[in-house]
Motif scaffolding. Sequence first.
Motif: not given
Length: 126
Positions: A40-44, A85-88, A92-94, A99-100
């Motif tokens: 679930i960690i965004p690729p960026f 910091a973890v809000f992205p 991303y999950m949404y 990642a859902r």
Amino acid sequence: MHLILNFNSMNFPWHLYLMAFIYILAGINHFRSPRMYQKIIPPFFPNPKLVNTLSGIAEIILGMALVIPVLSTYAAWGIIALLIAVFPTHIYMYQVEKARMGLPPWVLLLRMPLQLGLIFWAYQYS
């Protein structure tokens, strides 16, 4: 030892201990189920494995620090910074179906205001 862990002089409310317990448990879970968090960690964010490890360690340390009087305020601010910091991850999950974790979009959408509620809760101890 009495100087370091003088629990008799602490007048923290029960909900601060609950918050500490939740963050310690969440941090431990980063090590029990690392693949779930890395997914679930965004690729960026570079190196999802490292991001997961650092966030897990941060949650454990900040949770523990919440119940140490001299560190409690700093820990609350640290938790606020961590939640921001973890809000992205929530966005991303949404947005990205893979990642859902099988959760419906409406549940993921509700998690975002919940995050704001957690920030407000931590702010109460800052």
